[in-house]
Write a protein that holds these residues in place. Structure first.
Motif, mmCIF file in Angstrom:
data_model
loop_
_atom_site.group_PDB
_atom_site.id
_atom_site.type_symbol
_atom_site.label_atom_id
_atom_site.label_comp_id
_atom_site.label_asym_id
_atom_site.label_seq_id
_atom_site.Cartn_x
_atom_site.Cartn_y
_atom_site.Cartn_z
ATOM 1 N N PHE A 62 7.646 -7.147 14.985
ATOM 2 C CA PHE A 62 7.844 -5.386 15.321
ATOM 3 C C PHE A 62 6.967 -4.667 14.878
ATOM 4 O O PHE A 62 6.005 -4.923 14.232
ATOM 5 N N CYS A 63 6.990 -3.432 15.370
ATOM 6 C CA CYS A 63 6.060 -2.286 14.901
ATOM 7 C C CYS A 63 6.764 -1.149 14.721
ATOM 8 O O CYS A 63 7.755 -0.921 15.315
ATOM 9 N N ARG A 64 6.328 -0.192 13.831
ATOM 10 C CA ARG A 64 6.899 0.935 13.789
ATOM 11 C C ARG A 64 5.808 2.119 13.727
ATOM 12 O O ARG A 64 4.933 1.786 13.497
ATOM 13 N N ASN A 65 6.177 3.275 14.234
ATOM 14 C CA ASN A 65 4.786 4.129 14.608
ATOM 15 C C ASN A 65 3.897 3.292 15.378
ATOM 16 O O ASN A 65 2.845 3.364 15.023
ATOM 17 N N CYS A 66 4.274 2.867 16.543
ATOM 18 C CA CYS A 66 3.607 1.837 17.278
ATOM 19 C C CYS A 66 2.323 2.478 17.777
ATOM 20 O O CYS A 66 1.135 1.953 17.755
#
Length: 779
Positions: A742-746
């Motif tokens: 996953f990534c957040r604020n990609c």
């Protein structure tokens, strides 16, 4: 069975010791963490996969059941603008170590922010909230966790984990949820113990900056009448920001929480649910970064590096709390009797930070000593916290169970709270106390309420409710002295009280045009009791009078295309009288509580979900909010102006001033009120053989610019913010096991999301990009 008996007795001992003021959050968390693996290994228990959510494999959208009206109903049938989050949406939002602020903009018109880091979140619905950061601040958005209001702002930061759902109710909810709900309610429901089914899950993730999450949940049926559920979550992040002045690392945290629940259900007509929970947090306080905003604009200065910090003061934060509640439900032939008893206690809360955001004594203190970055006029190092706190609530309800066209409920509510808080000033390094102020607030409230629904026709219903509330507060300043014992020069009385009473009501007609299409309208009122403010400057006690809100909305909710799509759309208008506002900082560096004559809000909201393909789910939500302060003479202190030192060192106010040099704010939008906001998410699963699946989940949110303060200045308008997340996973053995990346604020979009205005262009920023992996197992 011996282990099961031990677990149930441990829960009871924990509650007993807490009610005797001997309990500790550490004991609870250790108990939950220790009991989970022990229960996993208990012999003679059959494992079973959890039931899949309806709609997952049928190609239709899942039916959403909510308790927005204090009874279970389809979201489609509730005549209130409401949204619900559960399942993978919540899991994805929390995968990067975020706290409750992860819910911001996940549903229409909801914003959550904090200038205190992982504690003290502030909630806004339809642009309507409160930017006050003192330990006694009240908010017009109420957080209700497992049917118990979390009144103190520090309580509102309890982590989101093992939730059945999160419901957001927009507009006044004064009838059923009481005072301090004129903007709406955020309602969290923990997953409850289940009889006859041993189940649970565990997941662990790790990512950038060693951002690690661990969650473990176990549900154990002790016999045919008792069930036990233990849940725990740990979150960690390494310190990743380098303080180049103190040669230390900052911005890490260790945040642990746990919940123990014991269900007793001897029959379908009687249930007793005991819930004990606690939290421990240690880490950095919010980092205020001096002069990171370009003067004359709201852009970050060229070359800004989020991983670099330049301050000489100490920074740190710690928090612990514990709570318990008991839910009793007794179903009689025509009525259900319910009792909800809640107790919350903040055991410890302390936060300290370098508010000037830089280093050196400052140009006005000793210009011969280097200072920076940029112009630092003087140093400010402050701290605060809660010394003692408890909250006790009791709600008794009678809910009808009739077969005819008339349904209703009625009840009483009692609230009692006692908070003692401290505010400290330090030398520039944060090691030597210069002065200290202790304040105390006692608050009790009582209410009676009732609500009726009558079906004039099977398709036409009208709901109406009313609530009478009495609220009493006392505020005192028992201690205000310098470090040498000299009293601080406070003016005015050192003790005040405020009493208020109010009648809130709502009226909601609805029309079922078709079996899966409802039109509704709603008129509702809300009320926020008077608020007190801690000493500021030389003023001992501040008080803001009650505020009242009346709201009008109309909307449509429908399920379409054989339940392959769901849509909800509403438009609204509200008028707040005497809204309590907080003028933060300003050139006088004083926080002032004020009342605006009126605040107007209007807008529209959309929630849409569709399954165009059996394995594809698309969600789209958005909101338009326009807020406006209406008070011709209301003025506040403007932001910094050091133009007498150098012509360019000043903020750029865009509002007019009055004769006293204060900034007029008539016509301005409310702080933190984004005009436009929206979220889109997509999940596509590709089934493989033997019950396995590869899936892609992505979600993206956008909000337009926001004001940080009541006045408008070029530097203190938060730029538009777009953040996205992507998750790619593989599940197998009928979704018992899962691995995901996953990534957040990609895109790693970094923006100022808040500021300090009294000294220079100081700001604080959003979280950076987090990339990681996760593994999960269900049983």
């Amino acid at each position: 069975m011996e282990l099961a008996n031990w677990c149930s007795s441990t829960v009871l001992r924990c509650v007993k010791s807490h009610l005797g003021r001997c309990g500790r959050a550490q004991l609870l968390i250790l108990a939950a963490t220790a009991s989970a693996p022990a229960l996993l290994l208990a012999p003679g228990l059959t494992r079973a996969a959890e039931n899949p959510v309806e709609g997952t494999d049928s190609g239709t959208v899942a039916e959403v059941i909510v308790t927005a009206t204090r009874r279970e109903e389809r979201l489609l049938d509730v005549p209130v603008s409401a949204s619900a989050l559960s399942g993978q949406s919540l899991e994805a939002l929390g995968s990067s170590g975020q706290d409750i602020r992860q819910l911001a903009y996940a549903v229409p018109s909801l914003n959550i922010e904090s200038s205190n880091g992982r504690t003290f979140p502030r909630f806004y619905i339809r642009g309507y909230g409160n930017t006050d950061f003192n330990s006694f601040a009240s908010q017009p958005v109420s957080l209700v966790y497992d049917d118990v209001v979390q009144e103190n702002p520090a309580l509102k930061g309890f982590p989101v984990f093992d939730e059945a759902d999160v419901e957001v109710l927009r507009g006044p909810q004064g009838t059923l949820f009481g005072r301090n709900t004129p903007a709406g309610v955020v309602k969290l429901e923990s997953a409850k113990p289940v009889l006859g089914k041993f189940s649970g899950f565990a997941d662990a993730s790790d990512g950038t900056y060693n951002t690690a999450n661990f969650t473990a949940v176990v549900n154990v049926p002790l016999n045919d009448q008792f069930a036990f559920r233990a849940s725990t979550q740990g979150q960690h992040r390494d310190d990743w920001v380098t303080d180049n002045i103190n040669h230390t690392k900052l911005e890490g945290y260790d945040d642990w929480a746990a919940r123990l629940q014991l269900l007793y259900k001897p029959s379908d007509d009687l249930s007793v649910l005991l819930n004990v929970h606690g939290r421990i947090l240690n880490g950095s306080a919010r980092l205020f970064r001096a002069n990171i905003i370009q003067l004359g604009s709201n852009k970050l200065v060229p070359g800004f590096d989020p991983a670099q910090f330049f301050a000489d003061g100490y920074n740190g934060q710690s928090y612990s709390s514990i709570g318990a509640n008991v839910h009793v439900t007794w179903n009689l032939p025509n009525v259900s009797l319910q009792s909800i008893t809640g107790y919350e206690s903040i055991l410890h809360y302390s936060t300290i930070g370098d508010i000037d955001g830089g280093y050196g004594p400052g140009a006005f203190v000793d210009a011969t000593v280097p200072f920076g970055p940029g112009f630092i006029p003087f140093n400010v190092e402050t701290g605060g916290g809660i010394l003692n706190h408890y909250q006790l609530t009791e709600e008794l309800r009678a809910v009808s169970r009739l077969d005819g066209p008339l349904q209703g409920q009625a009840g009483v509510f009692v609230f009692d709270e006692d908070v003692k808080a401290v505010g400290n000033d330090y030398d520039r390094f944060g090691f030597v106390l210069t002065d200290s102020t202790i304040s105390r607030q006692k608050n009790n409230a009582e209410a009676v309420f009732g609500s009726l629904e009558y079906a004039f026709l099977p398709e036409v219903k009208v709901r109406a409710g009313v609530r009478y509330t009495k609220d009493h507060k006392t505020f005192s300043v028992p201690y205000a002295r310098k470090a040498d014992g000299t009293p601080l020069p406070l003016t005015g009385p050192l003790s005040k009280s405020a009493d208020a009473s109010n009648v809130s009501w709502d009226l909601s007609p609805s029309w079922q045009v078709q079996p899966d299409t409802n039109l509704y309208a709603r008129v509702a009122t809300g009320f926020r009791a008077p608020s007190f403010g801690a000493p500021t400057g030389t003023q001992a006690i501040q008080v803001a009078q009650s505020e009242k809100n009346i709201s009008y909305e109309t909307g449509i909710k429908a399920e379409l295309f054989d339940r392959r799509a769901r849509v909800a759309f509403d438009v609204f208008y509200y008028d707040v009288s005497h809204q309590q506002l907080t003028a933060v900082g300003g050139s006088a560096n004083q926080t002032a509580l004020i009342n605006a004559a009126h605040t107007i809000g209007k807008g529209a909201e959309l929630d849409f979900e569709a399954r165009p393909l059996p394995n594809l789910t698309v969600n789209l939500s958005g909101s338009f909010n326009e807020t406006r302060i209406q008070d011709k003479n209301l003025a506040v202190n403007p932001c910094f102006n050091w133009s007498f030192i150098s012509p360019e060192i000043h903020c750029n106010i865009t509002n007019p001033s009055n004769a006293a040099g204060l900034t007029l704010i008539d016509g301005n939008p409310l702080p933190q009120a984004a005009r436009w906001a929206g979220t889109v998410s997509l999940r596509y699963g590709y089934p493989l053989s033997s019950g396995s699946e590869v899936y892609l989940y992505t979600d993206w949110s956008y909000r337009s610019e926001i004001n940080f303060f009541l006045y408008e200045a070029k530097e203190f308008v938060g730029p538009p913010l777009t953040q996205g997340g992507v998750r790619i996973g593989y599940t197998w053995s009928d979704k018992k096991y899962e691995v995901a990346a996953f990534c957040r604020n990609c895109t790693n979009q970094i923006r100022t999301i808040g500021a300090i205005d009294f000294e220079n262009a100081t700001g604080f920023i959003n979280d950076p990009r987090i990339v990681g992996g996760q593994i999960s197992v269900k049983f």
